[in-house]
Design a protein around this motif. Structure first.
Motif, PDB file in Angstrom:
ATOM      1  N   UNK A   1      75.202  25.756  47.191  1.00 15.85           N
ATOM      2  CA  UNK A   1      75.443  24.433  46.529  1.00 15.85           C
ATOM      3  C   UNK A   1      73.984  24.287  45.837  1.00 15.85           C
ATOM      4  N   UNK A   2      72.496  25.029  46.683  1.00 14.55           N
ATOM      5  CA  UNK A   2      71.321  25.470  45.597  1.00 14.55           C
ATOM      6  C   UNK A   2      71.289  26.240  44.498  1.00 14.55           C
TER       7      UNK A   2
ATOM      8  N   UNK B   1      80.563   2.605  55.480  1.00 13.92           N
ATOM      9  CA  UNK B   1      81.430   3.384  54.790  1.00 13.92           C
ATOM     10  C   UNK B   1      80.336   4.468  54.078  1.00 13.92           C
ATOM     11  N   UNK B   2      79.510   3.406  53.701  1.00  9.47           N
ATOM     12  CA  UNK B   2      78.598   4.054  52.223  1.00  9.47           C
ATOM     13  C   UNK B   2      76.875   4.932  52.835  1.00  9.47           C
ATOM     14  N   UNK B   3      76.355   3.828  53.264  1.00  2.00           N
ATOM     15  CA  UNK B   3      75.216   3.926  54.312  1.00  2.00           C
ATOM     16  C   UNK B   3      75.015   4.611  55.124  1.00  2.00           C
ATOM     17  N   UNK B   4      76.486   5.248  56.086  1.00  2.00           N
ATOM     18  CA  UNK B   4      75.978   5.546  57.538  1.00  2.00           C
ATOM     19  C   UNK B   4      77.072   6.978  57.013  1.00  2.00           C
ATOM     20  N   UNK B   5      77.954   6.674  57.033  1.00  3.07           N
ATOM     21  CA  UNK B   5      79.230   8.438  57.262  1.00  3.07           C
ATOM     22  C   UNK B   5      78.938   9.003  55.566  1.00  3.07           C
ATOM     23  N   UNK B   6      78.764   8.353  54.347  1.00  3.05           N
ATOM     24  CA  UNK B   6      78.815   9.126  53.340  1.00  3.05           C
ATOM     25  C   UNK B   6      77.373  10.075  53.769  1.00  3.05           C
ATOM     26  N   UNK B   7      75.986   9.325  53.787  1.00  2.00           N
ATOM     27  CA  UNK B   7      74.687   9.504  54.558  1.00  2.00           C
ATOM     28  C   UNK B   7      74.878  10.993  55.605  1.00  2.00           C
ATOM     29  N   UNK B   8      76.211  10.997  56.247  1.00  3.04           N
ATOM     30  CA  UNK B   8      75.973  12.098  57.181  1.00  3.04           C
ATOM     31  C   UNK B   8      76.407  13.540  56.998  1.00  3.04           C
ATOM     32  N   UNK B   9      77.817  12.952  55.693  1.00  2.00           N
ATOM     33  CA  UNK B   9      77.887  13.689  55.224  1.00  2.00           C
ATOM     34  C   UNK B   9      77.470  14.476  54.387  1.00  2.00           C
ATOM     35  N   UNK B  10      76.586  13.550  53.256  1.00  2.00           N
ATOM     36  CA  UNK B  10      75.466  14.299  52.515  1.00  2.00           C
ATOM     37  C   UNK B  10      74.712  15.167  52.840  1.00  2.00           C
ATOM     38  N   UNK B  11      74.480  15.219  54.048  1.00  2.00           N
ATOM     39  CA  UNK B  11      72.768  15.267  54.592  1.00  2.00           C
ATOM     40  C   UNK B  11      73.416  16.875  55.245  1.00  2.00           C
ATOM     41  N   UNK B  12      75.110  16.900  55.653  1.00  2.00           N
ATOM     42  CA  UNK B  12      75.192  18.106  55.682  1.00  2.00           C
ATOM     43  C   UNK B  12      76.031  19.315  55.095  1.00  2.00           C
ATOM     44  N   UNK B  13      76.173  19.044  54.381  1.00  2.00           N
ATOM     45  CA  UNK B  13      76.867  19.617  52.482  1.00  2.00           C
ATOM     46  C   UNK B  13      76.155  20.032  51.468  1.00  2.00           C
ATOM     47  N   UNK B  14      74.980  18.640  51.205  1.00  2.00           N
ATOM     48  CA  UNK B  14      73.955  18.865  49.834  1.00  2.00           C
ATOM     49  C   UNK B  14      73.169  20.507  50.144  1.00  2.00           C
TER      50      UNK B  14
END
Length: 763
Positions: free
Chosen positions: A439-440, A421-434
Motif C-alpha cells: 500500500x505504501x 465500531x468507527x473509533x476502535x474497530x476501524x482504527x485498529x484494522x486501519x493500523x494493521x493494513x495502512x
C-alpha cells in the motif's frame, strides 16, 4: 509496534469476542409480529356498579401497562375490548400463568403498627381483633399478629426498587421511598414502635400486601423513641430471592388497580405477520446491506473493505447488547436495526473524507498520516452528533413508556456500538493494513490518496451554494406550508394503535392458512387487517372501526375461505397506544428537543443550535404532511420511522455545524456567510456517501420487503431526503440569515445610543 495501536487492537478484539460469546449463548426474544406469544384476556369485576364502564377499564389498562413495562417485556400489546375486557399480548413470556397472576393482583399495600401477638394465655390463637380498629393477620412464619389500623398506604409511596446488598451479604431487599407526608408518617410509625423494648412484638412494623404480611421487621435499637426513621426511605427485608424481590417492587410501583380483574382466558397466539412477509423482509435486508457494502468498497477501496468489516462488528455488538438486555425484536425494529448498519457508516465516511482532505492539501503526506489526522479532526463531529442522539435516547427512556421507551434503548445501543465500531474497530484494522509495503507503493489503493468524484467536481466548478440564502429558505417555507395544509385539509389517518377498532374471532373445523386470510382480506378492502391464529382452529381479525356493510364484507370474505367458519366474538377494541402513553411520548420528545437545543447552543452558540432544532421540526412536519397527503396510516410503524428520522436529522445538521465552527476559528476575518458556504461544500461529499449508503438499504426494504415494510421504508426515504435537504438548505441558510439579522440589530442598537464624541445640542 506502538502502544496506542496495540491497546486499540486489544480493545477491538475484546469487544468483538465478548459480543460473539453473548450472541451465541444468549437467545434473543422475537416480537408478536415474528413469533407470536401469550394472549391473556382479563375482565374487570367492579364491586360497586358505579365503577363499571369504559373510563374505569381505560384506567385499569394504564395501570396494567405500567406493570407490563416493569415485567421487562418489550413491545407488548394491551387494549380494551368491549366495555369490561382487556386483551394483553406478551411476546416471549416463559411463565404465562405467573404473568397473569401478577397482572391481576390488586396490590393493596398498607403499613401497620404491631400491637402484639394475637394469642390467649393457653397459647391458642385468637382469630378476632381486640378492638374495631384492630385486625389479626399472620406474619411470614404463620404466627398471628394483632395490628392497628393502617397508618400509611401505597398512595404514600414514591417508588420501590429491588436491590442486592453485596457488602453485608444480606441478600435481596426492596427499597421503598415515600412521598409527600408519607415520610413524616413513616417516622411517626417507626418512632412509636421504637418505644417498645427489643424483642417485644410491638417493636415490629407490619408491611401488608393484599391482606398478607410480607414483612414485619423490628425497628433497629439505634432508633430513638418518638424520633423514628427519618429521610423518607426504608427497606423491606426478608428471605427474598431475586424474582420475589423484583415482583414485589413492580407490584408496589404498579399501584392498585381501580377495580379487581379476573383472568377469563389465556392462550398462545401466532405471529401477526406471515412467513412470506418475514422471508421477503429478510431478503431485503441481505440485498440492501450487500449493496451498501459494495458501494462503500467501490468509493473507499481498502478503507471501504475495512469499514465493511467494522460494520459487521457493529451489527454483532448491537445484536449482543440487545440480547443481553432481553430486548424484544419486532420486524420494524429489525428493519431499523439494518438501517442503523447503513447509518453507522457515517462515522467511517467522516474519517475517510477528512483524511482525503488532508492528503489533497499536503501532497507530501502519506495515507497513514492523513488517516491519523482524519480520525483526529472527525472526532468532534462524531462525538457531538452521537451525544445529541444519546441525549434524546436517554430522555425517551426516562420520560416515555411502551414502544417509545424501547426505541430509546435500541437507539442508545446503536449509537454506542457505532462509536466503538468507527473509533476502535476501524482504527485498529486501519493500523494493521495502512502501513503495509504494497500500500505504501500504491497509495491509491487505500482510498485516501485521491479526492473522489464529488470533491473533484466541486473543486472544478467551485459553486456558491449560499449566494442567495433566502431563496433556499423560501423553498423550505413553501414545503412546510404545503405539508401543514395536508395535515389541515386531509387530516391524519391514525392507525388502530391510536384510535382502536374492531376485533372479530372465528372458529373453523379445519385450519385456515393465515397468509391466505391476509391476502383475501387485503383484496376485499382491508389491507391493514391483522390476522392471528390461536391454536389449530381459531383465528382473529383486528382492523379499524367498521360499519355494518364493511363488517358483512369481512365475514363474507372469511366464509369464502372456510365455509364452516363460525363467528364467536365481535367486539370494539380500544387503542393499544393509549392517551397516557401518547402524552408521555410527546413530553419526552419536547424535553429531548429542549435538551438538544441546550447542548448544541453550548457547543455551537444559540444561533447554530436554534437552526439545527428548527431544521428538525421542519423535517417532522414535512414527513407527517406527506403521509397526510398520500393517505398513508400514521401508526406504530410510522412512529418508529419518525423517531429514526429525528435522529438522522440532528446527526446530519451537526456535521455541517461542526465544520462551520472549525472554519470560524481558523478564518476569524472571513464573513460568516462565506464560512458557511465553505463548510457546506466541504461536507457535501460526506453527505452524498452517507445518503447513498442508506438509500440502498431503504430501496431494498421498499421494493422487496413486502406490504409490511413498504410504508416504513417510504417514511424513512422521505425523511432521508428531507433531512439531507434541511441540513444543507434549511439549517445553514437559516444560520446565515439569523447571523445577519443579529449583526444588523446590534448595529442599530449602537447607533441609537449615539456615536462616540457626540453630544446634545440645544435649540
Amino acid at each position: 509496534m506502538q502502544r496506542s495501536p496495540l491497546v486499540r487492537g486489544l480493545l477491538a478484539l475484546s469487544a468483538v469476542a465478548l459480543s460473539l460469546y453473548v450472541a451465541l449463548t444468549v437467545p434473543v426474544h422475537l416480537g408478536l409480529d415474528l413469533r407470536g406469544g401469550t394472549q391473556i384476556v382479563l375482565e374487570t369485576r367492579p364491586v360497586d356498579p358505579a365503577d363499571a364502564g369504559d373510563e374505569v377499564t381505560d384506567r385499569t389498562v394504564e395501570v396494567l401497562r405500567g406493570r407490563i413495562d416493569a415485567l421487562g417485556v418489550a413491545e407488548p400489546t394491551i387494549a380494551r375490548s368491549g366495555g369490561d375486557r382487556i386483551i394483553v399480548e406478551l411476546p416471549g413470556v416463559q411463565d404465562p400463568r405467573k404473568a397473569a397472576d401478577v397482572l391481576g393482583r390488586t396490590a393493596q399495600l398498607t403499613f401497620h403498627q404491631v400491637l402484639g401477638a394475637a394469642a390467649d394465655a393457653d397459647g391458642t390463637s385468637d382469630p378476632l381483633p381486640k378492638r374495631p380498629h384492630e385486625q389479626v393477620t399472620a406474619d411470614e412464619s404463620g404466627s398471628p399478629l394483632r395490628l392497628r389500623a393502617a397508618a400509611l398506604t401505597g398512595k404514600d409511596v414514591e417508588k420501590a426498587a429491588a436491590r442486592f446488598d453485596q457488602q453485608t451479604g444480606a441478600g435481596w431487599h426492596v427499597t421503598v421511598d415515600f412521598k409527600g407526608s408519607g415520610g413524616a408518617g413513616w417516622a411517626r410509625l417507626t418512632g412509636e414502635a421504637a418505644c417498645r423494648p427489643p424483642g417485644d412484638p410491638g417493636r415490629r412494623v407490619a408491611i401488608v400486601l393484599d391482606d398478607r404480611i410480607v414483612s414485619s421487621p423490628q425497628v433497629d435499637p439505634s432508633v430513638a423513641c418518638r424520633s423514628g426513621i427519618s429521610g423518607g426511605s426504608t427497606q423491606i427485608t426478608g428471605s427474598f430471592d431475586d424474582a420475589e424481590a423484583k415482583e414485589l417492587a413492580l407490584l408496589i410501583n404498579g399501584g392498585a388497580l381501580p377495580v379487581p380483574v379476573e383472568t377469563v382466558e389465556q392462550r398462545t397466539v401466532g405471529p401477526t405477520l406471515g412467513a412470506r412477509a418475514i422471508e421477503a423482509s429478510a431478503w431485503a435486508a441481505v440485498v440492501g446491506t450487500a449493496a451498501t457494502s459494495l458501494f462503500i468498497i467501490a468509493v473507499y477501496r481498502i478503507m471501504g473493505v475495512l469499514a465493511t468489516v467494522a460494520l459487521a462488528c457493529y451489527g454483532l455488538m448491537s445484536y449482543a447488547a440487545l440480547a443481553a438486555l432481553g430486548a424484544t425484536l419486532t420486524l420494524p425494529g429489525l428493519a431499523g436495526f439494518v438501517l442503523a448498519v447503513g447509518m453507522a457508516v457515517d462515522a467511517n465516511v467522516l474519517v475517510f473524507e477528512r483524511a482525503r482532505e488532508e492528503y489533497a492539501a499536503r501532497r507530501r503526506t502519506t495515507p497513514r498520516s492523513s488517516l491519523t489526522v482524519g480520525f483526529r479532526k472527525a472526532f468532534s463531529a462524531i462525538a457531538d452528533s452521537n451525544i445529541t442522539t444519546l441525549i434524546a435516547a436517554g430522555l425517551l427512556f426516562f420520560f416515555a413508556s411502551g414502544p417509545v421507551r424501547g426505541f430509546g434503548v435500541t437507539l442508545g445501543i446503536g449509537v454506542l456500538a457505532s462509536m466503538v465500531s468507527a473509533l476502535v474497530v476501524t482504527r485498529a484494522l486501519a493500523d494493521l493494513a495502512i502501513g503495509r509495503p504494497r500500500l505504501r507503493r500504491r497509495p491509491h489503493l487505500t482510498g485516501i490518496a485521491h479526492t473522489g468524484v464529488v470533491r473533484a467536481r466541486l473543486a472544478r466548478t467551485n459553486p456558491s451554494l449560499l449566494r442567495h440564502p433566502r431563496r433556499w429558505l423560501a423553498v423550505s417555507a413553501a414545503a412546510l406550508v404545503l405539508a401543514a395544509s395536508g395535515i389541515a385539509v386531509r387530516g391524519l389517518d391514525l392507525g388502530v394503535e391510536f384510535t382502536g377498532g374492531r376485533l372479530v374471532e372465528y372458529t373453523t373445523a379445519t385450519p385456515v392458512d393465515a397468509d391466505r386470510a391476509r391476502s383475501a382480506l387485503a383484496d376485499a378492502g382491508f389491507p391493514r387487517a391483522v390476522v392471528q391464529t390461536s391454536g389449530e382452529n381459531r383465528f382473529t381479525v383486528r382492523t379499524h372501526h367498521l360499519d355494518e356493510a364493511q363488517a358483512a364484507t369481512l365475514t363474507d370474505t372469511v366464509t369464502d375461505l372456510a365455509r364452516d367458519a363460525d363467528k364467536i366474538r365481535d367486539e370494539t377494541i380500544g387503542p393499544s397506544l393509549g392517551e397516557e402513553l401518547r402524552r408521555g411520548a410527546l413530553v419526552a420528545l419536547v424535553v429531548a428537543l429542549g435538551a438538544q437545543l441546550l447542548y448544541l447552543a453550548a457547543r455551537f452558540r444559540w444561533l447554530l443550535g436554534s437552526s439545527a432544532v428548527a431544521a428538525l421540526v421542519h423535517d417532522v412536519v414535512i414527513l407527517v404532511g406527506v403521509f397526510a397527503w398520500l393517505g398513508k396510516p400514521v401508526d406504530g410503524v410510522f412512529l418508529a420511522a419518525l423517531l429514526t428520522v429525528i435522529g438522522y436529522s440532528v446527526n446530519d445538521s451537526v456535521v455541517v455545524l461542526d465544520r462551520i465552527r472549525e472554519l470560524g476559528r481558523r478564518d476569524r476575518g472571513e464573513p460568516f456567510a462565506r464560512i458557511a458556504d465553505q463548510a457546506l461544500l466541504q461536507t457535501l461529499p460526506r453527505t452524498v456517501s452517507t445518503g447513498m449508503g442508506a438509500v440502498f438499504i431503504l430501496t431494498a426494504l421498499a421494493v422487496l420487503g413486502g406490504d409490511t415494510l413498504t410504508d416504513f421504508a417510504l417514511a424513512l426515504l422521505i425523511g432521508l431526503v428531507v433531512g439531507t435537504w434541511s441540513s444543507m438548505f434549511t439549517a445553514t441558510p437559516l444560520a446565515v440569515e439569523l447571523h445577519r439579522r443579529t449583526r444588523a440589530g446590534s448595529s442599530r442598537g449602537r447607533g441609537a445610543l449615539g456615536r462616540p464624541g457626540g453630544g446634545l445640542r440645544g435649540p
